[in-house]
Write a protein that holds these residues in place. Sequence first.
Motif, PDB file in Angstrom:
ATOM      1  N   GLN A 165      96.949  35.395  -1.470  1.00 17.51           N
ATOM      2  CA  GLN A 165      97.678  34.796  -2.587  1.00 17.51           C
ATOM      3  C   GLN A 165      97.010  35.107  -3.924  1.00 17.51           C
ATOM      4  OE1 GLN A 165      98.411  30.620  -2.000  1.00 17.51           O
ATOM      5  NE2 GLN A 165      99.979  30.997  -0.471  1.00 17.51           N
ATOM      6  N   ILE A 166      95.689  35.126  -3.919  1.00 19.00           N
ATOM      7  CA  ILE A 166      94.954  35.464  -5.139  1.00 19.00           C
ATOM      8  C   ILE A 166      95.261  36.900  -5.546  1.00 19.00           C
ATOM      9  CG2 ILE A 166      92.638  35.840  -6.086  1.00 19.00           C
ATOM     10  CD1 ILE A 166      91.771  33.483  -4.162  1.00 19.00           C
ATOM     11  N   LYS A 167      95.256  37.808  -4.580  1.00 21.00           N
ATOM     12  CA  LYS A 167      95.565  39.217  -4.877  1.00 21.00           C
ATOM     13  C   LYS A 167      97.000  39.376  -5.378  1.00 21.00           C
ATOM     14  CE  LYS A 167      94.041  40.740  -0.827  1.00 21.00           C
ATOM     15  NZ  LYS A 167      93.695  41.677   0.284  1.00 21.00           N
ATOM     16  N   LEU A 168      97.933  38.624  -4.810  1.00 20.68           N
ATOM     17  CA  LEU A 168      99.323  38.709  -5.249  1.00 20.68           C
ATOM     18  C   LEU A 168      99.492  38.278  -6.702  1.00 20.68           C
ATOM     19  CD1 LEU A 168     101.285  37.418  -2.131  1.00 20.68           C
ATOM     20  CD2 LEU A 168     101.555  39.654  -3.230  1.00 20.68           C
ATOM     21  N   ALA A 169      98.594  37.415  -7.171  1.00 16.30           N
ATOM     22  CA  ALA A 169      98.660  36.963  -8.568  1.00 16.30           C
ATOM     23  C   ALA A 169      97.875  37.889  -9.495  1.00 16.30           C
ATOM     24  CB  ALA A 169      98.112  35.540  -8.668  1.00 16.30           C
ATOM     25  N   GLY A 170      97.345  38.994  -8.951  1.00 12.47           N
ATOM     26  CA  GLY A 170      96.589  39.930  -9.763  1.00 12.47           C
ATOM     27  C   GLY A 170      95.114  39.613  -9.850  1.00 12.47           C
ATOM     28  N   GLY A 171      94.704  38.554  -9.179  1.00 13.45           N
ATOM     29  CA  GLY A 171      93.312  38.134  -9.229  1.00 13.45           C
ATOM     30  C   GLY A 171      92.458  38.812  -8.179  1.00 13.45           C
ATOM     31  N   LYS A 172      91.189  38.462  -8.198  1.00 13.20           N
ATOM     32  CA  LYS A 172      90.219  39.035  -7.266  1.00 13.20           C
ATOM     33  C   LYS A 172      89.527  37.912  -6.498  1.00 13.20           C
ATOM     34  CE  LYS A 172      85.873  41.629  -7.078  1.00 13.20           C
ATOM     35  NZ  LYS A 172      84.792  42.260  -7.890  1.00 13.20           N
ATOM     36  N   PRO A 173      89.700  37.866  -5.166  1.00 18.90           N
ATOM     37  CA  PRO A 173      88.973  36.870  -4.389  1.00 18.90           C
ATOM     38  C   PRO A 173      87.506  37.273  -4.254  1.00 18.90           C
ATOM     39  CG  PRO A 173      90.338  38.232  -2.958  1.00 18.90           C
ATOM     40  CD  PRO A 173      90.618  38.670  -4.355  1.00 18.90           C
ATOM     41  N   VAL A 174      86.609  36.371  -4.604  1.00 16.91           N
ATOM     42  CA  VAL A 174      85.176  36.601  -4.466  1.00 16.91           C
ATOM     43  C   VAL A 174      84.697  35.766  -3.285  1.00 16.91           C
ATOM     44  CG1 VAL A 174      82.905  36.357  -5.557  1.00 16.91           C
ATOM     45  CG2 VAL A 174      84.895  37.060  -6.926  1.00 16.91           C
ATOM     46  N   ILE A 175      84.368  36.439  -2.195  1.00 21.26           N
ATOM     47  CA  ILE A 175      84.043  35.744  -0.958  1.00 21.26           C
ATOM     48  C   ILE A 175      82.571  35.334  -0.950  1.00 21.26           C
ATOM     49  CG2 ILE A 175      84.103  35.859   1.551  1.00 21.26           C
ATOM     50  CD1 ILE A 175      86.859  36.146   0.120  1.00 21.26           C
ATOM     51  N   VAL A 176      82.323  34.060  -0.701  1.00 19.75           N
ATOM     52  CA  VAL A 176      80.968  33.533  -0.560  1.00 19.75           C
ATOM     53  C   VAL A 176      80.809  33.049   0.880  1.00 19.75           C
ATOM     54  CG1 VAL A 176      79.320  31.772  -1.300  1.00 19.75           C
ATOM     55  CG2 VAL A 176      80.832  32.865  -2.976  1.00 19.75           C
ATOM     56  N   GLN A 177      79.895  33.654   1.605  1.00 23.40           N
ATOM     57  CA  GLN A 177      79.768  33.397   3.037  1.00 23.40           C
ATOM     58  C   GLN A 177      78.946  32.145   3.308  1.00 23.40           C
ATOM     59  OE1 GLN A 177      81.336  35.685   5.300  1.00 23.40           O
ATOM     60  NE2 GLN A 177      81.100  33.936   6.659  1.00 23.40           N
ATOM     61  N   ALA A 178      79.585  31.136   3.850  1.00 25.59           N
ATOM     62  CA  ALA A 178      78.864  29.949   4.318  1.00 25.59           C
ATOM     63  C   ALA A 178      78.305  30.238   5.706  1.00 25.59           C
ATOM     64  CB  ALA A 178      79.801  28.744   4.364  1.00 25.59           C
ATOM     65  N   THR A 179      77.203  29.616   6.049  1.00 27.59           N
ATOM     66  CA  THR A 179      76.546  29.907   7.320  1.00 27.59           C
ATOM     67  C   THR A 179      76.744  28.779   8.325  1.00 27.59           C
ATOM     68  OG1 THR A 179      74.445  28.887   6.652  1.00 27.59           O
ATOM     69  CG2 THR A 179      74.786  31.214   6.094  1.00 27.59           C
ATOM     70  N   GLU A 180      76.646  29.127   9.593  1.00 23.70           N
ATOM     71  CA  GLU A 180      76.717  28.108  10.639  1.00 23.70           C
ATOM     72  C   GLU A 180      75.564  27.123  10.513  1.00 23.70           C
ATOM     73  OE1 GLU A 180      77.791  29.233  14.660  1.00 23.70           O
ATOM     74  OE2 GLU A 180      78.391  31.218  13.944  1.00 23.70           O
ATOM     75  N   ASP A 181      74.402  27.607  10.037  1.00 26.04           N
ATOM     76  CA  ASP A 181      73.240  26.734   9.879  1.00 26.04           C
ATOM     77  C   ASP A 181      73.516  25.605   8.899  1.00 26.04           C
ATOM     78  OD1 ASP A 181      71.843  28.280  11.642  1.00 26.04           O
ATOM     79  OD2 ASP A 181      70.778  29.441  10.098  1.00 26.04           O
ATOM     80  N   ASN A 182      74.431  25.852   7.955  1.00 24.99           N
ATOM     81  CA  ASN A 182      74.802  24.810   6.992  1.00 24.99           C
ATOM     82  C   ASN A 182      76.201  24.279   7.277  1.00 24.99           C
ATOM     83  OD1 ASN A 182      73.996  23.273   4.663  1.00 24.99           O
ATOM     84  ND2 ASN A 182      75.472  24.414   3.455  1.00 24.99           N
ATOM     85  N   SER A 183      76.572  24.321   8.555  1.00 23.26           N
ATOM     86  CA  SER A 183      77.879  23.796   8.999  1.00 23.26           C
ATOM     87  C   SER A 183      79.049  24.426   8.258  1.00 23.26           C
ATOM     88  CB  SER A 183      77.922  22.266   8.867  1.00 23.26           C
ATOM     89  OG  SER A 183      76.938  21.673   9.668  1.00 23.26           O
ATOM     90  N   PHE A 184      78.920  25.712   7.959  1.00 18.68           N
ATOM     91  CA  PHE A 184      79.984  26.476   7.299  1.00 18.68           C
ATOM     92  C   PHE A 184      80.342  25.931   5.918  1.00 18.68           C
ATOM     93  CE2 PHE A 184      81.025  27.304  11.877  1.00 18.68           C
ATOM     94  CZ  PHE A 184      80.810  28.673  11.858  1.00 18.68           C
ATOM     95  N   LYS A 185      79.381  25.360   5.219  1.00 15.83           N
ATOM     96  CA  LYS A 185      79.630  24.844   3.870  1.00 15.83           C
ATOM     97  C   LYS A 185      78.752  25.588   2.869  1.00 15.83           C
ATOM     98  CE  LYS A 185      78.916  20.569   5.421  1.00 15.83           C
ATOM     99  NZ  LYS A 185      78.808  19.084   5.475  1.00 15.83           N
ATOM    100  N   ILE A 186      79.331  25.972   1.723  1.00 21.40           N
ATOM    101  CA  ILE A 186      78.540  26.683   0.722  1.00 21.40           C
ATOM    102  C   ILE A 186      77.655  25.695  -0.033  1.00 21.40           C
ATOM    103  CG2 ILE A 186      80.212  28.544   0.455  1.00 21.40           C
ATOM    104  CD1 ILE A 186      80.956  27.245  -2.281  1.00 21.40           C
ATOM    105  N   THR A 187      76.585  26.220  -0.601  1.00 27.59           N
ATOM    106  CA  THR A 187      75.644  25.404  -1.359  1.00 27.59           C
ATOM    107  C   THR A 187      75.893  25.572  -2.857  1.00 27.59           C
ATOM    108  OG1 THR A 187      74.007  27.185  -1.532  1.00 27.59           O
ATOM    109  CG2 THR A 187      73.920  25.771   0.456  1.00 27.59           C
ATOM    110  N   PRO A 188      75.384  24.650  -3.676  1.00 27.69           N
ATOM    111  CA  PRO A 188      75.514  24.811  -5.129  1.00 27.69           C
ATOM    112  C   PRO A 188      74.869  26.105  -5.624  1.00 27.69           C
ATOM    113  CG  PRO A 188      74.799  22.592  -4.578  1.00 27.69           C
ATOM    114  CD  PRO A 188      74.754  23.367  -3.309  1.00 27.69           C
ATOM    115  N   GLU A 189      73.773  26.501  -4.971  1.00 27.23           N
ATOM    116  CA  GLU A 189      73.092  27.734  -5.362  1.00 27.23           C
ATOM    117  C   GLU A 189      73.975  28.955  -5.105  1.00 27.23           C
ATOM    118  OE1 GLU A 189      70.436  24.461  -4.891  1.00 27.23           O
ATOM    119  OE2 GLU A 189      71.759  25.379  -3.374  1.00 27.23           O
ATOM    120  N   GLN A 190      74.647  28.964  -3.963  1.00 25.86           N
ATOM    121  CA  GLN A 190      75.564  30.059  -3.658  1.00 25.86           C
ATOM    122  C   GLN A 190      76.719  30.109  -4.653  1.00 25.86           C
ATOM    123  OE1 GLN A 190      76.213  29.000   0.631  1.00 25.86           O
ATOM    124  NE2 GLN A 190      75.997  31.208   0.950  1.00 25.86           N
TER     125      GLN A 190
END
Length: 393
Positions: free
Chosen positions: A130-155
Amino acid sequence: MDLANRVKSLTPSSTLAITAKAKELKQQGYDVVGLGAGEPDFNTPQHIIEAAKASMEAGKTKYTPSGGLPELKEAIIKKFNRDQNLTYQNENIIVTTGAKHALYTLFQVLLDEDDEVIVPAPYWVSYPEQIKLAGGKPVIVQATEDNSFKITPEQLQKAITKKTKAVIINSPSNPTGMLYTKEELKQLGEVCLHNNILIVSDEIYEKLVYENKQHVSIAQLSDELKEQTVIINGVSKSHSMTGWRIGYAAGNNLIIKAMTNLASHSTSNPTSVAQYAAIAAYTSPEDEVMRMKEAFESRLNELYKRLAEIPGVSCVKPQGAFYLFPNVKEAADNNGFQSVDDWVKALLEEEKVAVVPGSGFGSPQNIRLSYATSLEQLEEAVKRIKRFVENHM
């Protein structure tokens, strides 16, 4: 005929693809256990169906305002106040043809060419498209299993650039079922406020939270965060109304007005009858919602326990939604497959069990299992998966 560039790069939905393949095999007479569907297996509660019937009989089958019926907006406003102590006005709400359409419309009015949206992975398959369809760019930030698949403020901070327009927070998450805590949301919110980026809070699974945990909306945490957040929600998952296609967005009135203007030129309005059904969903007791939630939690506990018995399969236990997202890379490697995608294809061909490969969610080591089906089907699926793994060892 040459197609538009905007659709040439689209990736087909892996969830719909696996569901279609499973249906095809069923039509051929095979006994297929499908764990790919992203919808409750319960019918819509009867009182909601009756409300839809009554609206049709009363002749309420005409066009409605593009942004939704005022009565439904009022019901949504009361729901926000009741559940999250959030106060909105009619001008802050748009009703859409499903929560997916709310997201699509939001990105269309929000993004210019090359604007960036931060998308935590694993992610729901439609966010990047959907982001690409609007002309935007999705920036993927990989959450880890060690952090229960949740991104951190630092990431999050590291991913922000001058082109960053928004970040998506999906809690509880599809596909992982993970839930952000109040403190985690507060920390992410501080990064967003400091950098002046919009928060797109997808809360479609808010009613499906387990182990006595509580869903928290990031918009609840402060007036500043509320102003910086657009909440996406709907009745599809909570009230088993996927086919009715009623979602909504709540946020800054200028954004909502732009979304409403765009919707007036795309869908005219959400289906009238479905809107009256949604009014009934939000103005009646939640007994049926709680009954479905209890059934899902019971299935989760049983399925999670049984998956742990399969060699090479590990899983972080989710706290919401109706998915498990186990890591099966070790099993696939031990079974001699080049990838988890190949493992998934062979599982469907040999044991007739349909699961969704995690590659479509940005996590190629995992698979998504939906427990929105009967306990008997889940038990049969695990038995077949275990047999498949052991046969290939």
